[in-house]
Design an enzyme around this catalytic site. Structure first.
Site, PDB file in Angstrom:
ATOM      1  N   LEU B  80       0.790  -1.207   0.073  1.00 23.04           N
ATOM      2  CA  LEU B  80       0.030  -0.111   0.077  1.00 23.04           C
ATOM      3  C   LEU B  80       0.896   1.258   0.173  1.00 23.04           C
ATOM      4  CD1 LEU B  80      -2.590  -1.035   2.522  1.00 23.04           C
ATOM      5  CD2 LEU B  80      -2.943  -1.006   0.194  1.00 23.04           C
ATOM      6  N   ASP B  81      -0.086   2.408  -0.285  1.00 26.67           N
ATOM      7  CA  ASP B  81       0.802   3.612  -0.312  1.00 26.67           C
ATOM      8  C   ASP B  81       0.759   4.489   1.222  1.00 26.67           C
ATOM      9  OD1 ASP B  81       0.371   6.439  -2.645  1.00 26.67           O
ATOM     10  OD2 ASP B  81       2.030   5.393  -1.549  1.00 26.67           O
ATOM     11  N   SER B  82       1.427   5.224   1.458  1.00 26.48           N
ATOM     12  CA  SER B  82       1.757   6.062   2.801  1.00 26.48           C
ATOM     13  C   SER B  82       0.284   6.657   2.906  1.00 26.48           C
ATOM     14  CB  SER B  82       2.771   6.966   2.770  1.00 26.48           C
ATOM     15  OG  SER B  82       2.547   7.953   1.689  1.00 26.48           O
ATOM     16  N   ASP B  84      -2.449   5.485   1.520  1.00 23.28           N
ATOM     17  CA  ASP B  84      -3.357   4.572   1.966  1.00 23.28           C
ATOM     18  C   ASP B  84      -3.263   3.994   3.592  1.00 23.28           C
ATOM     19  OD1 ASP B  84      -2.746   2.543  -0.939  1.00 23.28           O
ATOM     20  OD2 ASP B  84      -4.332   4.145  -0.572  1.00 23.28           O
ATOM     21  N   THR B  85      -2.113   4.160   4.116  1.00 24.38           N
ATOM     22  CA  THR B  85      -2.001   3.837   5.286  1.00 24.38           C
ATOM     23  C   THR B  85      -2.626   4.848   6.289  1.00 24.38           C
ATOM     24  OG1 THR B  85       0.130   3.283   4.745  1.00 24.38           O
ATOM     25  CG2 THR B  85      -0.039   3.291   7.024  1.00 24.38           C
TER      26      THR B  85
END
Lengths: 117, 125
Positions: B80-82, B84-85
């Site tokens: 996942l992307d940052s 998304d986090t």
């Protein structure tokens, strides 16, 4: 100059990434404050994500700084006057309302069932 | 009459452990060391927290539900992307009715950290 990758450069980039994450978090919460109904919120959240994704490949550190400053200015412009804050958090309605009862006192919510242990 | 009352006061009928109604299906193992309907039982159990956090992560559209385990890292294992986090942390905040400060929320990077944070938070519900 753009090829120099020193520790200072990486530290600056890391600080910028953190600023971007915090800005995204606040902007998302703000979007939820404005768009209460979930279907509208999902649409607006997608638009916000697109705006962030459009600039994700920028490499120039100064340009990134300018973009972040622009984003934070936009966030300030769109802040909700009455945001939803969880009640027990600072700013919420239950914050500092009652002192916490001492740990020895235990309330049993068994009105009507006192005969069954 | 007085004798009957005195006798009744000293009689003890063996009480069966009825099924406890209400929101507390805690194990009444040691004869009620955890009382039902008490005001001291407002902490989630670890298994509850794990289940709910995993449900939140699995229902994220960009995540493959088969890969989610309690110690999965959002960016390394799930790809996942940052951002998304950040979205997942917000979803966990909404699930447990928490308010996580920005600096703390930035550090939550994996399922295990999220579960630990939620479990140790006094106000998670």
């Amino acid at each position: 100059m753009s090829g120099v990758s020193t520790a200072a450069y990486f530290a600056r980039r890391a600080a910028q990434k953190e600023r971007v994450r915090i800005l995204y978090r606040r902007a998302l919460k703000d979007t939820l404050n404005w768009a209460v109904h979930r279907h509208i919120f999902y649409r607006d959240a997608c638009d916000l994500r697109e705006k962030f994704n459009a600039n994700q490949d920028v490499e120039d550190v100064d340009r990134i700084d300018k973009l972040i400053a622009h984003g934070e200015a936009e966030y300030d412009k769109w802040r909700h006057p009455d945001p939803y804050i969880v009640p027990w958090a600072p700013g919420g309605s239950k914050f500092c309302r009652n002192p916490t009862p001492p740990a020895e006192i235990e309330i049993l919510y068994n009105y009507g069932h006192e005969d069954n242990p | 009459m007085a004798l009957r009352n005195a006798v009744l006061r000293h009689l003890r009928v063996p009480v069966q452990n009825l099924a406890v109604r209400g929101s507390n299906q805690s194990q009444i193992g040691f004869l009620g060391s955890i009382r039902a309907f008490s005001s001291h039982d407002d902490h989630l159990s670890k298994q509850d927290v794990v289940d709910r956090v995993l449900d939140v992560v699995k229902s994220f559209p960009k995540v493959d539900p088969a890969k989610v385990t309690p110690d999965v890292h959002f960016q390394k294992d799930l790809g996942l992307d940052s951002l998304d986090t950040v979205e997942i942390v917000m979803a966990i905040e909404e699930e447990f009715k928490l308010e996580i400060p920005d600096k703390e929320a930035d550090k939550i990077d994996s399922c295990s950290l999220a579960i630990e944070y939620v479990f140790n938070h006094p106000m998670s519900s």
